[in-house]
Write a protein that holds these residues in place. Sequence first.
Motif, PDB file in Angstrom:
ATOM      1  N   PRO A 150       2.766   2.365  -0.427  1.00 31.00           N
ATOM      2  CA  PRO A 150       1.790   3.270  -0.253  1.00 31.00           C
ATOM      3  C   PRO A 150       1.949   4.234   0.786  1.00 31.00           C
ATOM      4  CG  PRO A 150       0.953   0.815   0.106  1.00 31.00           C
ATOM      5  CD  PRO A 150       2.407   0.898  -0.025  1.00 31.00           C
ATOM      6  N   THR A 151       1.721   5.574   0.716  1.00 33.69           N
ATOM      7  CA  THR A 151       1.739   6.731   1.392  1.00 33.69           C
ATOM      8  C   THR A 151       0.607   7.192   2.078  1.00 33.69           C
ATOM      9  OG1 THR A 151       1.700   8.134  -0.393  1.00 33.69           O
ATOM     10  CG2 THR A 151       3.969   7.298   0.017  1.00 33.69           C
ATOM     11  N   THR A 152       0.674   8.006   2.928  1.00 35.33           N
ATOM     12  CA  THR A 152      -0.407   8.527   3.608  1.00 35.33           C
ATOM     13  C   THR A 152      -1.492   9.487   2.543  1.00 35.33           C
ATOM     14  OG1 THR A 152       0.730  10.478   4.313  1.00 35.33           O
ATOM     15  CG2 THR A 152       0.715   8.750   5.831  1.00 35.33           C
ATOM     16  N   SER A 153      -0.552   9.718   1.491  1.00 38.45           N
ATOM     17  CA  SER A 153      -1.416  10.525   0.667  1.00 38.45           C
ATOM     18  C   SER A 153      -2.180   9.736  -0.481  1.00 38.45           C
ATOM     19  CB  SER A 153      -0.849  11.679  -0.270  1.00 38.45           C
ATOM     20  OG  SER A 153       0.334  10.950  -0.922  1.00 38.45           O
ATOM     21  N   THR A 154      -1.568   8.345  -0.544  1.00 35.42           N
ATOM     22  CA  THR A 154      -2.353   7.363  -1.427  1.00 35.42           C
ATOM     23  C   THR A 154      -2.309   6.061  -0.737  1.00 35.42           C
ATOM     24  OG1 THR A 154      -0.266   7.106  -2.484  1.00 35.42           O
ATOM     25  CG2 THR A 154      -1.642   8.573  -3.651  1.00 35.42           C
ATOM     26  N   PRO A 155      -2.996   5.977   0.160  1.00 36.25           N
ATOM     27  CA  PRO A 155      -2.851   4.632   1.106  1.00 36.25           C
ATOM     28  C   PRO A 155      -3.467   3.381   0.532  1.00 36.25           C
ATOM     29  CG  PRO A 155      -4.263   6.125   2.213  1.00 36.25           C
ATOM     30  CD  PRO A 155      -3.863   6.860   0.924  1.00 36.25           C
ATOM     31  N   GLN A 156      -4.561   3.715  -0.398  1.00 35.96           N
ATOM     32  CA  GLN A 156      -5.055   2.583  -1.047  1.00 35.96           C
ATOM     33  C   GLN A 156      -4.655   2.110  -2.445  1.00 35.96           C
ATOM     34  OE1 GLN A 156      -6.468   1.370   1.237  1.00 35.96           O
ATOM     35  NE2 GLN A 156      -7.432   2.643   2.734  1.00 35.96           N
ATOM     36  N   THR A 157      -4.146   3.066  -3.133  1.00 35.24           N
ATOM     37  CA  THR A 157      -3.982   2.833  -4.616  1.00 35.24           C
ATOM     38  C   THR A 157      -2.591   3.058  -4.982  1.00 35.24           C
ATOM     39  OG1 THR A 157      -4.615   5.163  -4.945  1.00 35.24           O
ATOM     40  CG2 THR A 157      -6.487   3.557  -5.215  1.00 35.24           C
ATOM     41  N   PRO A 158      -1.738   1.952  -4.731  1.00 37.90           N
ATOM     42  CA  PRO A 158      -0.379   2.306  -5.007  1.00 37.90           C
ATOM     43  C   PRO A 158      -0.303   2.449  -6.701  1.00 37.90           C
ATOM     44  CG  PRO A 158      -0.638   0.150  -4.550  1.00 37.90           C
ATOM     45  CD  PRO A 158      -1.815   0.853  -4.367  1.00 37.90           C
ATOM     46  N   VAL A 159       0.725   3.443  -7.025  1.00 36.87           N
ATOM     47  CA  VAL A 159       1.035   3.735  -8.330  1.00 36.87           C
ATOM     48  C   VAL A 159       1.499   2.530  -9.160  1.00 36.87           C
ATOM     49  CG1 VAL A 159       2.237   5.078 -10.014  1.00 36.87           C
ATOM     50  CG2 VAL A 159       1.737   6.085  -7.794  1.00 36.87           C
ATOM     51  N   LEU A 181       7.657   6.811  -2.742  1.00 41.70           N
ATOM     52  CA  LEU A 181       8.601   5.851  -2.528  1.00 41.70           C
ATOM     53  C   LEU A 181       8.367   4.716  -3.299  1.00 41.70           C
ATOM     54  CD1 LEU A 181       8.573   6.272   1.311  1.00 41.70           C
ATOM     55  CD2 LEU A 181      10.103   7.424  -0.199  1.00 41.70           C
ATOM     56  N   LEU A 182       9.540   4.102  -3.725  1.00 40.19           N
ATOM     57  CA  LEU A 182       9.595   2.570  -4.678  1.00 40.19           C
ATOM     58  C   LEU A 182      10.387   1.736  -3.772  1.00 40.19           C
ATOM     59  CD1 LEU A 182      10.115   4.144  -8.106  1.00 40.19           C
ATOM     60  CD2 LEU A 182       7.995   3.453  -7.092  1.00 40.19           C
ATOM     61  N   ARG A 183       9.875   0.506  -3.819  1.00 39.57           N
ATOM     62  CA  ARG A 183      10.564  -0.548  -3.254  1.00 39.57           C
ATOM     63  C   ARG A 183      11.385  -1.361  -4.201  1.00 39.57           C
ATOM     64  NH1 ARG A 183       6.182  -3.911  -0.299  1.00 39.57           N
ATOM     65  NH2 ARG A 183       6.299  -2.444   1.447  1.00 39.57           N
ATOM     66  N   ILE A 184      12.682  -1.359  -3.954  1.00 43.19           N
ATOM     67  CA  ILE A 184      13.524  -2.299  -4.914  1.00 43.19           C
ATOM     68  C   ILE A 184      14.068  -3.405  -4.305  1.00 43.19           C
ATOM     69  CG2 ILE A 184      15.625  -1.643  -6.457  1.00 43.19           C
ATOM     70  CD1 ILE A 184      13.224   0.095  -7.224  1.00 43.19           C
ATOM     71  N   GLY A 185      14.119  -4.483  -4.999  1.00 44.71           N
ATOM     72  CA  GLY A 185      14.715  -5.632  -4.285  1.00 44.71           C
ATOM     73  C   GLY A 185      14.239  -7.055  -5.020  1.00 44.71           C
ATOM     74  N   VAL A 245      14.166   0.887   0.085  1.00 47.44           N
ATOM     75  CA  VAL A 245      13.080   1.900  -0.516  1.00 47.44           C
ATOM     76  C   VAL A 245      13.934   3.014  -0.902  1.00 47.44           C
ATOM     77  CG1 VAL A 245      11.207   3.061   0.294  1.00 47.44           C
ATOM     78  CG2 VAL A 245      11.558   0.889   0.989  1.00 47.44           C
ATOM     79  N   THR A 246      13.522   3.599  -2.099  1.00 54.02           N
ATOM     80  CA  THR A 246      14.167   4.866  -2.579  1.00 54.02           C
ATOM     81  C   THR A 246      12.911   5.626  -3.195  1.00 54.02           C
ATOM     82  OG1 THR A 246      15.810   5.857  -3.925  1.00 54.02           O
ATOM     83  CG2 THR A 246      14.797   3.941  -4.722  1.00 54.02           C
ATOM     84  N   SER A 247      13.258   6.885  -3.382  1.00 49.84           N
ATOM     85  CA  SER A 247      12.118   7.870  -3.824  1.00 49.84           C
ATOM     86  C   SER A 247      11.989   7.544  -5.454  1.00 49.84           C
ATOM     87  CB  SER A 247      12.595   9.281  -3.545  1.00 49.84           C
ATOM     88  OG  SER A 247      13.624   9.983  -4.251  1.00 49.84           O
ATOM     89  N   ALA A 248      11.144   8.092  -6.323  1.00 46.14           N
ATOM     90  CA  ALA A 248      11.043   7.955  -7.701  1.00 46.14           C
ATOM     91  C   ALA A 248      12.053   8.841  -8.305  1.00 46.14           C
ATOM     92  CB  ALA A 248       9.642   8.134  -7.850  1.00 46.14           C
TER      93      ALA A 248
END
Length: 187
Positions: free
Chosen positions: A25-34, A70-74, A87-90
Amino acid sequence: MLLSKLLLLPGAVASSVTIYMHSVPTTSTPQTPVVPSPIPLAQIDYDADKSTGTVTSFTPPHGSYASDHLLRIGIHDSASGSWRGIVTSAASFADEYKKKFVVHVDEKGEVYHVGFGTSAKADSSGVDVEVEVVRRGAGAKPVLNKPIVLNAEGKLADKAEEKTFFQKYWWMIALFLLVQFVAGGKE
């Protein structure tokens, strides 16, 4: 999948790891992750002894994400909810990049961390996803000084006693006085 294990690892025991992806989640979409929950991104078969691996399945992220998302990979532990990865960008999953998973394994051959990187495609060889298996190496060994020497009583040996100025330079004082005596007699 069984055929790829047999071709990759003749005579060796193959291990497998599932790498997950989750939206941060980012500041632009804090509540709804993609990506609302961790989803499998890749399935990798590897041989820790030979440091080889292959991607048996890879599903790049698709959907309504921006390239700066941002996407978490692991590796995801669902019991504790912990992540071990990066963490990497889409934008890293765009078609113009070659992807590389780095699987870090410990002495037992178990995965303890996953890395991910991209590079520009140099040719059109068709290989879009690579795997590198890295074994944990031994850490640096401390460089120790010489051992402590104890005297017969079991105590530290006394340091050599510091000499006084006169004990160090008596010969120079004697030489100076001799020169003064010899030069003084000629007047």
